[in-house]
Design an enzyme around this catalytic site. Structure first.
Site, short mmCIF file in Angstrom:
data_model
loop_
_atom_site.label_atom_id
_atom_site.label_comp_id
_atom_site.label_asym_id
_atom_site.label_seq_id
_atom_site.Cartn_x
_atom_site.Cartn_y
_atom_site.Cartn_z
N ASN A 24 0.88 -1.24 0.13
CA ASN A 24 0.00 0.00 -0.05
C ASN A 24 1.03 1.18 -0.06
OD1 ASN A 24 -1.46 2.26 0.87
ND2 ASN A 24 -3.07 0.75 1.82
N LYS A 27 0.48 4.04 2.64
CA LYS A 27 0.92 3.54 4.01
C LYS A 27 2.35 3.78 3.95
CE LYS A 27 -1.68 -0.51 5.70
NZ LYS A 27 -1.38 -1.91 5.71
N ASP A 77 -0.69 -3.97 9.93
CA ASP A 77 -2.01 -4.16 9.64
C ASP A 77 -2.85 -3.30 10.25
OD1 ASP A 77 -3.12 -6.55 8.10
OD2 ASP A 77 -4.38 -6.74 10.09
N SER A 78 -3.84 -2.82 9.64
CA SER A 78 -4.59 -2.02 10.18
C SER A 78 -6.17 -2.00 9.86
CB SER A 78 -4.36 -0.64 10.02
OG SER A 78 -3.73 -0.57 8.47
N GLY A 158 -8.66 5.05 2.04
CA GLY A 158 -9.66 4.24 2.44
C GLY A 158 -10.43 4.88 3.09
N TYR A 159 -10.85 4.80 4.20
CA TYR A 159 -12.13 5.41 5.04
C TYR A 159 -11.77 6.79 5.47
CZ TYR A 159 -13.26 0.41 4.89
OH TYR A 159 -13.39 -0.90 4.66
N ASP A 160 -10.88 7.40 5.15
CA ASP A 160 -10.30 8.64 5.89
C ASP A 160 -11.57 9.66 5.45
OD1 ASP A 160 -8.13 7.98 6.91
OD2 ASP A 160 -6.92 8.87 5.41
N HIS A 185 -3.77 6.44 14.46
CA HIS A 185 -3.49 4.99 14.75
C HIS A 185 -2.43 4.50 14.57
CE1 HIS A 185 -5.47 5.19 10.96
NE2 HIS A 185 -5.21 4.09 10.79
N ARG A 186 -1.78 4.93 13.01
CA ARG A 186 -0.45 4.56 12.62
C ARG A 186 0.52 5.58 13.43
NH1 ARG A 186 -2.23 4.54 8.11
NH2 ARG A 186 -2.42 2.30 8.30
P1 ITT Z 1 -0.71 -4.16 2.94
O1 ITT Z 1 -1.30 -5.57 3.80
O2 ITT Z 1 -0.03 -4.56 1.91
O3 ITT Z 1 0.08 -3.50 3.95
P2 ITT Z 1 -3.53 -3.29 2.73
O4 ITT Z 1 -3.93 -1.87 2.16
O5 ITT Z 1 -4.28 -4.55 2.22
O6 ITT Z 1 -2.08 -3.18 2.39
P3 ITT Z 1 -4.47 -3.74 5.43
O7 ITT Z 1 -4.59 -5.30 5.10
O8 ITT Z 1 -3.64 -3.48 6.59
O9 ITT Z 1 -3.64 -3.17 4.32
O10 ITT Z 1 -5.81 -3.03 5.19
C1 ITT Z 1 -5.93 -1.98 5.84
C2 ITT Z 1 -7.21 -1.25 5.47
O11 ITT Z 1 -7.81 -0.54 6.23
C3 ITT Z 1 -6.65 -0.28 4.07
O12 ITT Z 1 -6.69 -0.73 2.93
C4 ITT Z 1 -7.76 0.89 4.53
O13 ITT Z 1 -8.93 0.59 3.66
C5 ITT Z 1 -8.20 0.65 6.15
N1 ITT Z 1 -7.29 1.75 6.57
C6 ITT Z 1 -6.34 1.17 7.46
N2 ITT Z 1 -5.34 2.37 7.83
C7 ITT Z 1 -6.18 3.74 7.24
C8 ITT Z 1 -5.98 5.06 7.33
O14 ITT Z 1 -5.29 5.53 7.96
N3 ITT Z 1 -6.98 5.76 6.64
C9 ITT Z 1 -8.18 5.02 5.99
N4 ITT Z 1 -8.27 3.81 5.80
C10 ITT Z 1 -7.46 2.99 6.46
#
Ligand code: ITT
Length: 203
Positions: A24, A27, A77-78, A158-160, A185-186
């Site tokens: 991502n 991230k 993972d978030s 994402g959900y921002d 959170h990050r």
């Molecule tokens: P990696 O696994 O490769 O790191 P990913 O996007 O699939 O990438 P995750 O499995 O951790 O990552 O999924 C986290 C999802 O949660 C992410 O795709 C967003 O939709 C949401 N998310 C996490 N942190 C966020 C943030 O800071 N702002 C908005 N949405 C977030």
């Protein structure tokens, strides 16, 4: 298991940098910004995120990159936990809508929450640090807030656009990245990692 290599830098990692196991790009940008002073490089290997917790999935992602390069790596993972949806989308946040564009994710969430009066939610981030020896450390960050009724703002990912952190009037997508990267959170999880690395440097 690790399957698809997506980052062209994979073949030539710079050993002096801290590897981040993620696919991502948003991230990577946020992590690099928050971990000022530590050089970071993204190396994503797609893994099947079939863990039951953020911790399990973060460790699995970091381990895949450690196996590939033989050096320490971190993974994030978030996800978003929504009270009136019994914790959903939770660890499945990335795959809650198809295709998982921010627009689709937010629209689906708002639709599911159409009848929810209590709109409390929290973002959770677990950072796993995995060493070539197999040693693992995890660091958790949480950001509490509310899901608003319409998408607002263009920043972030994402959900921002639908998440408004407690005590603030703007969504994550309406605020400058520097503000999100101070309170998210990050940011909370990475601050704990940074404190740990200050006392336990990797090399
Ligand atoms: P990696 O696994 O490769 O790191 P990913 O996007 O699939 O990438 P995750 O499995 O951790 O990552 O999924 C986290 C999802 O949660 C992410 O795709 C967003 O939709 C949401 N998310 C996490 N942190 C966020 C943030 O800071 N702002 C908005 N949405 C977030």
């Amino acid at each position: 298991m690790a399957s698809k290599i997506r980052n062209p830098n994979l073949r030539n990692p710079n050993n002096e940098e801290l590897l981040i196991a993620t696919t991502n790009q948003h991230k990577i940008k946020e992590i690099a910004h928050i971990l000022k002073g530590i050089r970071v490089m993204g190396n994503g290997i797609r893994v099947n995120e079939d863990g039951r917790t953020f911790e399990e999935n973060a460790i699995k992602k970091a381990k895949a990159v450690v196996r590939k390069f033989g050096q320490s790596a971190i993974a994030d993972d978030s996800g978003l936990i929504v009270n009136c949806l019994q914790g959903k989308p939770g660890i499945k946040s990335a795959r809650f809508a198809t295709p998982p564009t921010p627009e689709n994710l937010c629209r689906k969430l708002l639709k599911k929450m159409a009848s929810c009066k209590a709109r409390g939610a929290k973002f959770v981030c677990v950072i796993a640090l995995v060493y070539p020896s197999g040693k693992v450390r995890t660091f958790k960050g949480v950001c509490h807030g509310r899901i608003i009724k319409k998408m607002r703002g263009k920043e972030g990912f994402g959900y921002d656009p639908v998440f408004r952190p407690c005590g603030l009037k703007k969504t994550f997508a309406e605020m400058p990245p520097a503000i999100k990267n101070r309170i998210s959170h990050r940011a909370m999880a990475l601050k704990k990692l940074k404190d740990y690395l200050a006392v336990n440097p990797i090399r």
